[in-house]
Design a protein around this motif. Sequence first.
Motif, mmCIF file in Angstrom:
data_model
loop_
_atom_site.group_PDB
_atom_site.id
_atom_site.type_symbol
_atom_site.label_atom_id
_atom_site.label_comp_id
_atom_site.label_asym_id
_atom_site.label_seq_id
_atom_site.Cartn_x
_atom_site.Cartn_y
_atom_site.Cartn_z
ATOM 1 N N THR A 134 0.814 -1.215 0.000
ATOM 2 C CA THR A 134 0.000 0.000 0.000
ATOM 3 C C THR A 134 0.845 1.261 0.000
ATOM 4 O O THR A 134 0.464 2.280 -0.602
ATOM 5 N N GLN A 135 2.006 1.232 0.656
ATOM 6 C CA GLN A 135 2.842 2.432 0.724
ATOM 7 C C GLN A 135 3.349 2.864 -0.640
ATOM 8 O O GLN A 135 3.655 4.040 -0.857
ATOM 9 N N PHE A 136 3.420 1.920 -1.583
ATOM 10 C CA PHE A 136 3.870 2.255 -2.929
ATOM 11 C C PHE A 136 2.716 2.727 -3.812
ATOM 12 O O PHE A 136 2.902 3.568 -4.686
ATOM 13 N N PHE A 137 1.552 2.162 -3.603
ATOM 14 C CA PHE A 137 0.423 2.438 -4.494
ATOM 15 C C PHE A 137 -0.642 3.268 -3.792
ATOM 16 O O PHE A 137 -1.726 2.785 -3.457
ATOM 17 N N THR A 138 -0.307 4.523 -3.596
ATOM 18 C CA THR A 138 -1.301 5.466 -3.095
ATOM 19 C C THR A 138 -2.198 5.938 -4.230
ATOM 20 O O THR A 138 -3.243 6.540 -3.982
ATOM 21 N N HIS A 139 -1.795 5.662 -5.454
ATOM 22 C CA HIS A 139 -2.591 5.994 -6.639
ATOM 23 C C HIS A 139 -3.052 4.702 -7.306
ATOM 24 O O HIS A 139 -2.247 3.967 -7.884
ATOM 25 N N ILE A 140 -4.353 4.408 -7.205
ATOM 26 C CA ILE A 140 -4.942 3.229 -7.828
ATOM 27 C C ILE A 140 -6.158 3.675 -8.622
ATOM 28 O O ILE A 140 -7.032 4.375 -8.095
ATOM 29 N N VAL A 141 -6.213 3.290 -9.875
ATOM 30 C CA VAL A 141 -7.338 3.687 -10.727
ATOM 31 C C VAL A 141 -8.635 3.103 -10.166
ATOM 32 O O VAL A 141 -8.719 1.898 -9.924
ATOM 33 N N PRO A 142 -9.657 3.937 -9.947
ATOM 34 C CA PRO A 142 -10.965 3.410 -9.511
ATOM 35 C C PRO A 142 -11.606 2.612 -10.651
ATOM 36 O O PRO A 142 -11.948 3.185 -11.691
ATOM 37 N N ALA A 143 -11.742 1.306 -10.471
ATOM 38 C CA ALA A 143 -12.201 0.453 -11.562
ATOM 39 C C ALA A 143 -13.570 0.876 -12.087
ATOM 40 O O ALA A 143 -13.842 0.800 -13.294
ATOM 41 N N GLY A 144 -14.427 1.371 -11.198
ATOM 42 C CA GLY A 144 -15.770 1.756 -11.622
ATOM 43 C C GLY A 144 -15.821 2.970 -12.514
ATOM 44 O O GLY A 144 -16.852 3.260 -13.129
ATOM 45 N N SER A 145 -14.701 3.679 -12.621
ATOM 46 C CA SER A 145 -14.671 4.898 -13.430
ATOM 47 C C SER A 145 -14.365 4.622 -14.892
ATOM 48 O O SER A 145 -14.466 5.525 -15.734
ATOM 49 N N ALA A 158 -6.207 6.909 -17.349
ATOM 50 C CA ALA A 158 -6.655 7.263 -16.003
ATOM 51 C C ALA A 158 -5.503 7.221 -15.007
ATOM 52 O O ALA A 158 -5.386 8.081 -14.120
ATOM 53 N N ALA A 159 -4.622 6.224 -15.144
ATOM 54 C CA ALA A 159 -3.484 6.103 -14.231
ATOM 55 C C ALA A 159 -2.522 7.275 -14.404
ATOM 56 O O ALA A 159 -2.031 7.833 -13.410
ATOM 57 N N ALA A 160 -2.257 7.651 -15.640
ATOM 58 C CA ALA A 160 -1.379 8.797 -15.885
ATOM 59 C C ALA A 160 -1.994 10.074 -15.336
ATOM 60 O O ALA A 160 -1.290 10.928 -14.766
ATOM 61 N N LYS A 161 -3.306 10.197 -15.480
ATOM 62 C CA LYS A 161 -4.004 11.381 -14.954
ATOM 63 C C LYS A 161 -3.863 11.477 -13.441
ATOM 64 O O LYS A 161 -3.730 12.573 -12.886
ATOM 65 N N LEU A 162 -3.874 10.335 -12.750
ATOM 66 C CA LEU A 162 -3.693 10.339 -11.300
ATOM 67 C C LEU A 162 -2.337 10.922 -10.907
ATOM 68 O O LEU A 162 -2.189 11.501 -9.824
ATOM 69 N N LEU A 163 -1.343 10.759 -11.793
ATOM 70 C CA LEU A 163 -0.004 11.288 -11.535
ATOM 71 C C LEU A 163 0.183 12.690 -12.111
ATOM 72 O O LEU A 163 1.271 13.261 -12.012
ATOM 73 N N HIS A 164 -0.873 13.221 -12.736
ATOM 74 C CA HIS A 164 -0.825 14.541 -13.385
ATOM 75 C C HIS A 164 0.263 14.582 -14.458
ATOM 76 O O HIS A 164 1.009 15.566 -14.589
#
Length: 225
Positions: A134-145, A158-164
Motif C-alpha cells: 500500500t505504501q507504494f500504491f497510493t494511486h490506484i485507478v478506480p475500476a468503476g470509473s 486514467a493512471a497517468a491522470k492520477l499522476l498529473h
Amino acid sequence: MPTRKIKGFLFDLHGVIADSWQYHLASWQAIAAELSIPWTHNLADVLPGMSRLGSLQTILASANRQGEFTPAQMTQITDHENDLYRQYVAAMTPANRLPGVRDFLTEIVAAGYPLALASASTNAPAEIARLQLTQFFTHIVPAGSLKASKPAPDVYLAAAKLLHLPATNCVAFEDTVTGVQSANRAGCLTVAINGDPLPGADVQFHSTRELSLSGVLQALGQPDA
C-alpha cells in the motif's frame, strides 16, 4: 529506441505485481464447470488480461453458447466469479508478490518517480493491501470509473491522470497482449514481462527477477536515474 522523457511508472497488477492470475483462472474454471463447459488450455491462455464480462463471453463462445444468457444473468455469473475470486484474495499474503517486485518499486520511489496501479480490477486495493504494498500504491485507478476495459486505453490514461502526467511520459508494465495494446493506445512506453514474445512492446523482460531501474531506463534509451 524511444527518447521521450520518463516521468512516471504505471503497473498492471496480475502477472506484474502479483502471482494472482492463477486465482482468477481457478474461479473461471469453477464457473465453466458449473455451466458444463469444458475447460481448455486455450481458455487458460487467452483469459488473462480480459475483463470479467469478456472472460465470460469467451468461455461461452468456446462452447458455441453465445446469446444463451440475458444481460442480467451474465451479471449474476460474473458477480459469482468475483465472489469466488474474493475468497482467494482474502488468503493472499506478501508471498504472492512476484520475485524482485518490492525491491524494484523501492528503487523507483527512491529515485523520485511517482507510480500508479493501472488495474481494472475492483479488488485491486484489497489485493495491494494483502500484498503489503500500500505504501507504494497510493494511486490506484478506480475500476468503476472506466468506460472500457483493455485493450482500450482507458485504464492507462486514467493512471497517468492520477499522476498529473501525460501518458506519453509514462512507462507501463504489462504481461499480456491486451495489456500491451492498452498501454500502446494510451501512448505509454511499454515494458512487457513474459517468457513469450508480446508484440508491440518497446522492450521485454522474461521475468520480474530481471527488473531494475537502471536496466529499464537503459533498455528504453534513457539516462540512468
